[in-house]
Write an enzyme that holds these catalytic residues in place. Structure first.
Site, PDB file in Angstrom:
ATOM      1  N   HIS A 272      36.928  62.437   9.218  1.00  0.00           N
ATOM      2  CA  HIS A 272      36.145  63.355   9.426  1.00  0.00           C
ATOM      3  C   HIS A 272      35.182  63.092   7.402  1.00  0.00           C
ATOM      4  O   HIS A 272      36.007  62.965   6.507  1.00  0.00           O
ATOM      5  CB  HIS A 272      37.399  64.391   8.661  1.00  0.00           C
ATOM      6  CG  HIS A 272      36.055  66.306   8.840  1.00  0.00           C
ATOM      7  ND1 HIS A 272      35.446  66.318   7.787  1.00  0.00           N
ATOM      8  CD2 HIS A 272      35.758  66.891  10.264  1.00  0.00           C
ATOM      9  CE1 HIS A 272      34.850  67.373   8.495  1.00  0.00           C
ATOM     10  NE2 HIS A 272      35.084  67.536   9.593  1.00  0.00           N
ATOM     11  N   ASP A 329      38.920  67.515  16.780  1.00  0.00           N
ATOM     12  CA  ASP A 329      38.009  67.529  18.416  1.00  0.00           C
ATOM     13  C   ASP A 329      40.217  66.324  19.094  1.00  0.00           C
ATOM     14  O   ASP A 329      39.362  65.814  20.208  1.00  0.00           O
ATOM     15  CB  ASP A 329      37.124  66.196  18.135  1.00  0.00           C
ATOM     16  CG  ASP A 329      35.810  67.140  18.032  1.00  0.00           C
ATOM     17  OD1 ASP A 329      35.052  66.521  17.177  1.00  0.00           O
ATOM     18  OD2 ASP A 329      35.326  67.931  19.209  1.00  0.00           O
TER      19      ASP A 329
END
Ligand code: SDX
Length: 396
Positions: A272, A329
């Site tokens: 991320h 996700d």
């Protein structure tokens, strides 16, 4: 004279902005919407309640929420002329392309009125209309994609139930909305509702800063979200898990491929831009996976694959050194799959969840009169210094 440009202040010139909507701490794995922890909101709220919070700045009281729900029912229908648009998309049209096209054209059917009534003191009718209609557009794009008759919104159902019914009800086979399915989807939408200045939100702000209407700005955000490095990752995760499963669960092959950067391959759902620890949303979604699959009595081998892959990655020095953890996700697609949502609709689900955040950020940018300038990121020039022109006959 160093060749570097001094970046002046103001939104998008420094690539950042001020915002009072979402706070996240990438080191601690903290995410709050308007000061409330997502853990509390995901556990106790309806999605439309959190949408109200993000848009309006405060949690709604009972009357405000009931009024908001009434408007979600009031605005759920699409103009019949819009519905004919669906007949002209190719059969294999991506639901994300349909979504961005249809949202962008809402302006032609429902132009924003500056003096439109603002029943909530911060949430305009245009906002309520868009929040309700995007759900109908998404469900209709799915029905068109599978060649089934459209199922219209049902005023007796709440926000999430209505979406599920429009997606899965059929004239020959009525859809039974299971509470655990509605609860799981409600939680997923809440967890996607905003995430400060991510790629798609920054796109919405930048496009909006040029004076573009809300619908077209959101349409731009939908297109940014589509990328596999961003919202498209939830679909890429499922495709990656299916690949590992079909390849005799050869985890090491894919882990080594990522570590060697072979063909720029990355483990979707890991890493991320901001979180350098476990994405707090991923933690909640991972728990919800077990709850939903247990409640539906589903044994999904891909969940076992996901758990094993996470374990291996978490114990591998390469990923540890780069602070690569599961992100929002990584597990979400397992739940969508258990609900019956196809992979080509996963990123559409992300957009449905993210819409309140996009609208709130667009509105905040518009209302920031001190910085109400067109976004204009700058660059550091690395090209040629000035040089004499070369006429055609002298060129090599
Ligand atoms: C979302 O910004 C947001 O808030 C987004 C989002 C939101 O709510 O809006 O949270 C939603 O987009 C989540 C992210 C979904 N994308 C993916 O899961 C795609 C896979 N992840 C990556 O491509 C990557 O981790 C990013 C794009 C998410 C972040 O990239 P960064 O921070 O720019 O990291 P990087 O590209 O600088 O990588 C640093 C190192 C590199 O190795 P080295 O050059 O140091 O040797 O980590 C490696 C990368 O190769 N790396 C990965 C990896 N992610 C980074 N290696 C393998 N697999 C991965 N997933």
């Amino acid at each position: 004279d160093s060749g570097y440009i001094t970046l002046d202040s103001g939104y998008m010139n420094t690539g950042s902005c001020t915002s009072a909507i979402t706070y996240l701490d990438g080191g601690q794995g903290i995410l709050n919407y308007r000061g409330y922890a997502i853990e509390d909101l995901a556990e106790n709220c309806q999605f439309i309640e959190v949408a109200y919070l993000i848009l309006n700045g405060e949690l709604p009281n009972y009357e405000q929420l009931e009024q908001f729900k009434r408007d979600m029912r009031r605005f759920a229908l699409l103009h019949e002329d819009m519905i004919h648009f669906f007949d002209h998309f190719p059969p294999n049209a991506s639901p994300m392309s349909i979504l961005s096209t249809m949202v962008g054209t809402l302006h032609n059917f429902y132009p924003e009125m500056d003096d439109e009534d603002d029943p909530y003191g911060g949430i305009t009718v245009t906002t309520a209309r868009l929040l309700s209609k995007i759900r109908t557009i998404a469900a209709f794009s799915y029905k068109k994609n599978i060649g089934h008759p459209l199922v219209y919104p049902n005023a007796k159902l709440n926000y999430v139930q209505n979406f599920l019914n429009m997606m899965f009800d059929r004239p020959n086979m009525p859809y039974v909305i299971k509470p655990e399915v509605a609860m799981a989807l409600n939680k997923l939408l809440i967890l996607h509702a905003d995430h400060e200045q991510n790629c798609s939100t920054s796109t919405v702000r930048l496009v909006g800063s040029a004076g573009v209407n809300l619908y077209a700005s959101i349409s731009a955000g939908i297109n940014a979200l589509w990328g596999p490095l961003h919202g498209g990752a939830n679909q890429a995760v499922l495709e990656m898990l299916e690949l590992i499963y079909a390849d005799d669960c050869n985890f090491e092959k894919y882990i080594e491929k990522a570590k060697n950067k072979q063909d720029s391959f990355r483990l979707s759902g890991f890493g991320h831009r901001v979180y350098k620890t476990f994405d707090p949303r991923a933690k909640i979604i991972k728990e919800a996976c077990h709850e939903v699959l247990g409640a539906l009595d589903i044994q999904d081998p891909l969940l076992d694959i996901a758990l094993e892959l996470e374990e291996r990655v978490r114990n591998d020095a390469y990923f540890q050194e780069r602070n690569l953890y599961p992100n929002v996700d990584f597990y979400s697609g397992i739940i969508y799959r258990a609900i019956g949502i196809p992979t080509n609709m996963f990123t559409v689900m992300f957009a449905l969840g993210r819409l309140p955040g996009w609208i709130a950020q667009w509105t905040e940018m518009k209302e920031d009169k001190a910085n109400a300038r067109i976004g204009r990121p700058r660059q550091v020039y690395t090209g040629h210094t000035l040089r004499p022109f070369v006429p055609m006959h002298e060129r090599k």
